[in-house]
Design an enzyme around this catalytic site. Structure first.
Site, mmCIF file in Angstrom:
data_model
loop_
_atom_site.group_PDB
_atom_site.id
_atom_site.type_symbol
_atom_site.label_atom_id
_atom_site.label_comp_id
_atom_site.label_asym_id
_atom_site.label_seq_id
_atom_site.Cartn_x
_atom_site.Cartn_y
_atom_site.Cartn_z
ATOM 1 N N ASP A 75 13.147 71.971 46.704
ATOM 2 C CA ASP A 75 13.871 70.743 46.335
ATOM 3 C C ASP A 75 15.335 71.109 46.115
ATOM 4 O O ASP A 75 15.837 71.085 44.998
ATOM 5 C CB ASP A 75 13.241 70.127 45.076
ATOM 6 C CG ASP A 75 13.840 68.765 44.751
ATOM 7 O OD1 ASP A 75 14.537 68.202 45.619
ATOM 8 O OD2 ASP A 75 13.620 68.267 43.630
ATOM 9 N N ARG A 122 15.055 79.839 58.598
ATOM 10 C CA ARG A 122 16.485 80.196 58.641
ATOM 11 C C ARG A 122 17.273 78.911 58.365
ATOM 12 O O ARG A 122 18.112 78.492 59.155
ATOM 13 C CB ARG A 122 16.890 80.830 59.972
ATOM 14 C CG ARG A 122 16.462 80.097 61.225
ATOM 15 C CD ARG A 122 17.129 80.641 62.493
ATOM 16 N NE ARG A 122 16.586 80.034 63.680
ATOM 17 C CZ ARG A 122 15.471 80.432 64.313
ATOM 18 N NH1 ARG A 122 14.800 81.474 63.859
ATOM 19 N NH2 ARG A 122 15.047 79.789 65.385
ATOM 20 N N GLY A 124 19.535 78.189 56.123
ATOM 21 C CA GLY A 124 20.983 78.403 55.994
ATOM 22 C C GLY A 124 21.636 77.518 54.945
ATOM 23 O O GLY A 124 22.739 76.996 55.156
ATOM 24 N N PHE A 125 20.967 77.386 53.794
ATOM 25 C CA PHE A 125 21.530 76.631 52.656
ATOM 26 C C PHE A 125 21.973 75.224 53.051
ATOM 27 O O PHE A 125 23.097 74.796 52.743
ATOM 28 C CB PHE A 125 22.722 77.370 52.025
ATOM 29 C CG PHE A 125 22.405 78.675 51.351
ATOM 30 C CD1 PHE A 125 21.103 79.066 51.078
ATOM 31 C CD2 PHE A 125 23.441 79.527 50.963
ATOM 32 C CE1 PHE A 125 20.820 80.268 50.447
ATOM 33 C CE2 PHE A 125 23.178 80.737 50.332
ATOM 34 C CZ PHE A 125 21.865 81.107 50.084
ATOM 35 N N ASN A 182 22.164 83.567 43.777
ATOM 36 C CA ASN A 182 21.463 83.980 44.998
ATOM 37 C C ASN A 182 22.421 84.725 45.924
ATOM 38 O O ASN A 182 23.355 84.139 46.471
ATOM 39 C CB ASN A 182 20.893 82.746 45.712
ATOM 40 C CG ASN A 182 20.085 83.127 46.948
ATOM 41 O OD1 ASN A 182 19.827 84.310 47.191
ATOM 42 N ND2 ASN A 182 19.688 82.138 47.718
ATOM 43 N N SER A 185 19.605 85.736 50.219
ATOM 44 C CA SER A 185 19.061 85.001 51.368
ATOM 45 C C SER A 185 19.480 85.690 52.664
ATOM 46 O O SER A 185 20.646 86.050 52.825
ATOM 47 C CB SER A 185 19.572 83.565 51.378
ATOM 48 O OG SER A 185 19.311 82.996 52.643
ATOM 49 N N ASN A 187 19.727 84.259 55.470
ATOM 50 C CA ASN A 187 20.140 83.245 56.454
ATOM 51 C C ASN A 187 21.595 82.814 56.385
ATOM 52 O O ASN A 187 22.004 81.897 57.086
ATOM 53 C CB ASN A 187 19.229 82.016 56.326
ATOM 54 C CG ASN A 187 17.774 82.400 56.554
ATOM 55 O OD1 ASN A 187 17.474 83.163 57.455
ATOM 56 N ND2 ASN A 187 16.883 81.900 55.701
ATOM 57 N N THR A 188 22.375 83.420 55.494
ATOM 58 C CA THR A 188 23.821 83.171 55.469
ATOM 59 C C THR A 188 24.476 84.489 55.848
ATOM 60 O O THR A 188 24.319 85.475 55.124
ATOM 61 C CB THR A 188 24.282 82.691 54.073
ATOM 62 O OG1 THR A 188 23.673 81.436 53.806
ATOM 63 C CG2 THR A 188 25.791 82.558 53.986
ATOM 64 N N LYS A 223 18.787 86.716 41.790
ATOM 65 C CA LYS A 223 17.623 86.736 42.697
ATOM 66 C C LYS A 223 17.809 87.840 43.726
ATOM 67 O O LYS A 223 18.848 87.910 44.391
ATOM 68 C CB LYS A 223 17.459 85.383 43.389
ATOM 69 C CG LYS A 223 16.195 85.319 44.240
ATOM 70 C CD LYS A 223 15.798 83.892 44.552
ATOM 71 C CE LYS A 223 14.542 83.813 45.388
ATOM 72 N NZ LYS A 223 14.115 82.448 45.649
ATOM 73 N N ASN A 252 13.098 87.223 47.011
ATOM 74 C CA ASN A 252 13.403 86.262 48.082
ATOM 75 C C ASN A 252 12.511 86.564 49.295
ATOM 76 O O ASN A 252 11.598 87.384 49.206
ATOM 77 C CB ASN A 252 14.899 86.381 48.434
ATOM 78 C CG ASN A 252 15.480 85.035 48.843
ATOM 79 O OD1 ASN A 252 14.860 84.297 49.622
ATOM 80 N ND2 ASN A 252 16.640 84.709 48.334
ATOM 81 N N GLY A 277 5.396 84.039 51.954
ATOM 82 C CA GLY A 277 3.953 83.823 51.892
ATOM 83 C C GLY A 277 3.191 85.126 51.724
ATOM 84 O O GLY A 277 3.728 86.137 51.250
ATOM 85 N N TYR A 327 6.273 78.902 46.530
ATOM 86 C CA TYR A 327 6.826 78.059 47.580
ATOM 87 C C TYR A 327 5.783 77.930 48.693
ATOM 88 O O TYR A 327 5.105 76.914 48.838
ATOM 89 C CB TYR A 327 8.160 78.599 48.112
ATOM 90 C CG TYR A 327 8.859 77.627 49.038
ATOM 91 C CD1 TYR A 327 8.188 77.012 50.093
ATOM 92 C CD2 TYR A 327 10.197 77.298 48.869
ATOM 93 C CE1 TYR A 327 8.800 76.098 50.938
ATOM 94 C CE2 TYR A 327 10.828 76.383 49.719
ATOM 95 C CZ TYR A 327 10.121 75.794 50.740
ATOM 96 O OH TYR A 327 10.733 74.892 51.566
HETATM 97 C C1 LIG Z 1 11.821 76.933 53.781
HETATM 98 C C2 LIG Z 1 12.286 77.862 52.678
HETATM 99 C C3 LIG Z 1 13.538 77.683 52.132
HETATM 100 C C4 LIG Z 1 13.983 78.525 51.118
HETATM 101 N N1 LIG Z 1 15.220 78.324 50.580
HETATM 102 C C5 LIG Z 1 15.632 79.105 49.557
HETATM 103 C C6 LIG Z 1 16.887 78.885 48.961
HETATM 104 O O1 LIG Z 1 17.628 77.963 49.311
HETATM 105 N N2 LIG Z 1 17.267 79.722 47.961
HETATM 106 C C7 LIG Z 1 16.471 80.737 47.502
HETATM 107 O O2 LIG Z 1 16.854 81.442 46.571
HETATM 108 N N3 LIG Z 1 15.273 80.967 48.059
HETATM 109 C C8 LIG Z 1 14.834 80.181 49.062
HETATM 110 N N4 LIG Z 1 13.619 80.403 49.619
HETATM 111 C C9 LIG Z 1 12.814 81.550 49.154
HETATM 112 C C10 LIG Z 1 11.767 81.142 48.108
HETATM 113 O O3 LIG Z 1 12.365 80.615 46.957
HETATM 114 C C11 LIG Z 1 10.911 82.359 47.721
HETATM 115 O O4 LIG Z 1 11.731 83.321 47.100
HETATM 116 C C12 LIG Z 1 10.226 83.027 48.925
HETATM 117 O O5 LIG Z 1 9.800 82.047 49.839
HETATM 118 C C13 LIG Z 1 9.019 83.872 48.515
HETATM 119 O O6 LIG Z 1 8.059 83.088 47.849
HETATM 120 P P1 LIG Z 1 6.743 82.479 48.570
HETATM 121 O O7 LIG Z 1 6.060 83.599 49.258
HETATM 122 O O8 LIG Z 1 5.973 81.836 47.458
HETATM 123 O O9 LIG Z 1 7.249 81.452 49.558
HETATM 124 C C14 LIG Z 1 13.148 79.575 50.647
HETATM 125 C C15 LIG Z 1 11.869 79.745 51.200
HETATM 126 C C16 LIG Z 1 11.427 78.903 52.193
HETATM 127 C C17 LIG Z 1 10.056 79.110 52.776
#
Ligand SMILES: Cc1cc2nc3c(=O)[nH]c(=O)nc-3n(C[C@H](O)[C@H](O)[C@H](O)COP(=O)(O)O)c2cc1C
Length: 347
Positions: A75, A122, A124-125, A182, A185, A187-188, A223, A252, A277, A327
């Site tokens: 979200d 990916r 990308g924020f 953060n 990530s 993706n940036t 993070k 992450n 995952g 997530y």
């Molecule tokens: C679609 C997607 C978008 C994500 N966007 C962010 C993000 O904007 N900022 C962030 O700190 N982590 C982001 N994450 C990482 C998650 O917060 C989490 O650290 C990571 O997915 C590992 O947890 P999980 O295995 O429960 O998914 C994103 C993950 C997914 C799958």
């Protein structure tokens, strides 16, 4: 609840036949719609809210009703926090937010790997900017604990990154309960270079000063990526001590693609992005254990990475984490994820 979980198995088949990013917003909009109708809101809470005194955790002076949160990225713009509260999450981390809105990477940018119970993204924020999210949070109905995850805009050079972090910190200060920086990530472009000691110390020192100057300081966390070496984790431990930040979010997504069941060619065709995952579970737990042992348990950790069930959550708590986030597990397990984990944690 067993019936709900079985039913989600069938619903998931339908949802997984639709584009992952489209279905995300489709489902969340419907959930928020249901939340806004009083009897449906009551039904949601009745089905998914699970309260028990032993689930409460007090950390940094904040009392979390349960230790199961929703991880950043789900979200990003704080649009669905009320609906997510109805699903029984103990807290929700919004963001990553940047000071200026940005559209993120070209689509498609989110992919499922069902054979691995994983996702690759990916994004990308992509977000509407921290000011808009802050305004939205002022009008939320549920008293939910909110973390504010902040990053830099793609077009901001790393030398100026601190200005972006400062701007979003100011925008969100009054409406979030804790902050997460953060820099992990994948993706940036170039963002992860900010995990190096010098730029990271600069960002965390500056935000700590700003935090003190704005009033009662909010907990400030960092993070980290699961791809850091032990030497880099040692640096992180020292940085946490030197800057006196309040803790870590670990971890992450990973750029590692080893040990996947999904066909190699299919994974290669997806291309760059962060993997989340089940495949990240072990490494995330290893990182948490390493930091806990090396720091003698002095650094509070929010664990994230591959948590689907209460057993996965317990593994992270046993490794030294104080709270957990999901997530990908939420995508695969459905709306009962938080309550199922909570129930499993007390039994
Ligand atoms: C679609 C997607 C978008 C994500 N966007 C962010 C993000 O904007 N900022 C962030 O700190 N982590 C982001 N994450 C990482 C998650 O917060 C989490 O650290 C990571 O997915 C590992 O947890 P999980 O295995 O429960 O998914 C994103 C993950 C997914 C799958």
């Amino acid at each position: 609840m067993y019936l709900c979980t079985r039913m989600y198995g069938i619903i998931r088949k339908i949802l997984f036949s639709i584009d992952p990013e489209k279905v995300h917003y489709m489902v969340m909009k419907r959930l928020q719609w249901a939340y806004n109708i009083t009897p449906l809101r009551a039904l949601l809470k009745n089905m998914y809210h699970f309260k028990h005194p032993s689930l409460q955790r007090t950390l940094w002076g904040i009392t979390f009703p349960n230790p199961v949160g929703l991880a950043a990225g789900f979200d990003k713009d704080a649009k669905y926090t009320d609906a997510l509260a109805a699903l029984g999450f103990g807290f929700v981390e919004i963001g990553t937010l940047t000071p200026r809105p940005q559209s993120g990477n070209p689509k498609p940018r989110l992919f499922r790997l069902p054979a691995d119970r994983a996702l690759i993204n990916r994004m990308g924020f992509n977000n509407e900017g921290s000011e808009i999210a802050a305004e939205r949070l002022k009008h939320r109905k549920e008293k939910l604990i909110i973390g504010g995850n902040i990053g830099k805009n793609k077009d901001t050079p790393n030398e100026d990154a601190i200005k972006d972090y400062e701007a979003s910190f100011r925008h969100l200060y009054d409406v979030v309960d804790y902050f997460v920086v953060n820099v992990s990530s994948p993706n940036t472009p170039g963002l992860r270079a900010l995990q190096d000691k010098e730029p990271l110390m600069h960002i965390l020192h500056t935000l700590t000063q700003l935090n003190k100057s704005l009033g009662t300081p909010k907990p400030l966390l960092l993070k980290i990526a699961p791809d850091l070496t032990n030497e880099q984790l040692d640096d992180i431990i020292n940085i946490v001590k030197e800057t006196e930040i309040q803790g870590l979010v670990a971890t992450n997504t990973t750029i590692d693609r080893s040990n996947l069941t999904t066909d190699k060619a299919a994974v290669e065709a997806i291309g760059a992005g962060g993997l989340s995952g089940a495949p990240v579970r072990c490494r995330a737990t290893e990182v948490i254990s390493y930091i806990t042992q090396k720091s003698n348990g002095t650094i509070p950790i929010i664990a994230v990475g591959g948590i689907f069930t209460a057993a996965d959550a317990k593994e992270k708590l046993d490794a030294g984490a104080s709270l957990v986030q999901v997530y990908t597990g939420f995508v695969y397990e459905g709306p009962a994820t938080a309550s199922n984990i909570c129930k499993g944690l007390i039994s």
